[in-house]
Design an enzyme around this catalytic site. Structure first.
Site, PDB file in Angstrom:
ATOM      1  CG  LEU A  72     -21.961 -26.045 -12.896  1.00 36.67           C
ATOM      2  CD1 LEU A  72     -22.818 -25.645 -14.098  1.00 36.67           C
ATOM      3  CD2 LEU A  72     -21.629 -27.536 -12.979  1.00 36.67           C
ATOM      4  CG  ASP A  73     -14.813 -26.599 -12.561  1.00 34.56           C
ATOM      5  OD1 ASP A  73     -14.941 -26.527 -11.332  1.00 34.56           O
ATOM      6  OD2 ASP A  73     -14.408 -27.606 -13.171  1.00 34.56           O
ATOM      7  CE  LYS A  74     -12.916 -17.188 -15.851  1.00 42.03           C
ATOM      8  NZ  LYS A  74     -11.636 -16.505 -15.650  1.00 42.03           N
TER       9      LYS A  74
END
Ligand code: URA
Length: 235
Positions: free
Chosen positions: A103-105
C-alpha cells in the site's frame, strides 16, 4: 540441529531475550526433561520440545492483518520513512513475516503479512485474480462512462493496460473500486486516467477477508479457517 532459543523464537514463543528467560524459568522440556540451557542444540525432526506442557512445532504458518495508518511505507526497511514492520509487536518480528503486496505511504487499510511464501505469491499474482476492494474519496464525480471504462479495462496515461475492474460510485466524490492486480499506484492512476484525483484511499477487502472493525494501527492474527478460505479465493 538448531539452538533451543532459536527454535522457540521461530515457534512464536517470544523474542530471543524473552525466550532465554522462559527457558531459564524451567518452562521448557526437551523429550520430557526440563532444559534451562538456551544454547542446547536440538533436532526438531526427532525431538519433542514442549512449552508449559504444550508441544511446539517450529515456525508455524502465520497470516497477520494490519489496519495500516497513513505515513508508513510498505517495506521491510527504509532509510527515510517509518515502515509497516514498526507496527508489528515485538514477538512477531522473529516470525519472518513479509508484507503481501504494498500500500502507498498515504493509503490506509487492510495489509496482510505472512511467512508462507507460496500463499504470498498467490495473493499478489494477477493470474490468481484475487479481488481487492478500495474506498476512495476523489475530486470529480464518477459517471456511467467511467464505470464502463473500468469494466472494459483502462489504459493509463503512460499506456499501461489494466485488467477489467469495477468502479461503483457512492455519491459525489466517493467510490468503491475493485481491482485484481497491484500495479504501482494503481487505483490512483486509474482514477487519474478518468480525470479524478484521489484524495483519500483505504483498502477494505482482499479476497475473502474484510477489514471490519479492526482499529487503525492494530493487528490481528488470522485463524486457520480464515487462512484456508483465503487460499481458496487465490486458487
Ligand atoms: N492503488 C493505489 O493507488 N495505491 C495503493 O496504495 C493501493 C492501490
Amino acid at each position: 540441529m538448531e539452538r533451543l532459543d532459536k527454535f522457540l523464537c521461530d515457534s512464536g514463543a517470544g523474542t530471543r531475550s524473552q525466550v532465554k528467560l522462559i527457558i531459564k524459568s524451567g518452562a521448557v522440556t526437551v523429550d520430557g526433561a526440563v532444559e534451562r540451557d538456551s544454547s542446547r542444540k536440538i533436532d526438531p525432526q526427532t525431538q519433542e520440545v514442549c512449552l508449559r506442557g504444550e508441544r511446539l512445532g517450529g515456525m508455524r504458518r502465520m497470516v497477520i492483518m494490519l489496519n495500516k495508518p497513513e505515513g508508513y511505507v510498505t517495506a521491510t526497511e527504509d532509510k527515510q520513512d517509518k515502515t509497516v514492520m514498526e507496527l508489528l509487536p515485538q514477538h512477531l518480528l522473529t516470525m519472518d513475516l513479509k508484507p503481501v503486496g504494498r500500500l502507498d505511504k498515504a493509503t490506509e487499510g487492510l495489509l496482510l503479512f505472512t511467512n508462507d511464501g507460496a500463499l504470498l505469491h498467490r495473493l499478489i499474482s494477477p493470474k490468481k485474480e484475487v479481488p481487492k476492494v478500495y474506498y476512495a474519496r476523489h475530486e470529480g464525480k464518477a459517471t456511467g462512462e467511467d464505470v464502463d471504462a473500468f469494466r472494459e479495462g483502462l489504459t493509463l496515461r503512460d499506456g499501461t493496460v489494466c485488467l477489467p475492474a469495477t468502479l461503483e460510485p457512492l455519491g459525489a466524490g466517493e467510490s468503491l473500486i475493485t481491482v485484481c492486480e497491484g500495479k504501482y499506484h494503481q487505483v490512483r492512476r486509474m482514477m487519474a486516467s478518468r480525470g479524478m484525483t484521489v484524495t483519500y484511499l483505504e483498502r477494505r477487502q482482499e479476497g475473502s477477508l474484510e477489514l471490519g472493525d479492526l482499529p487503525r494501527g492494530q493487528i490481528r492474527e488470522l485463524t486457520e479457517e480464515e487462512i484456508i478460505l483465503l487460499e481458496k479465493t487465490s486458487k
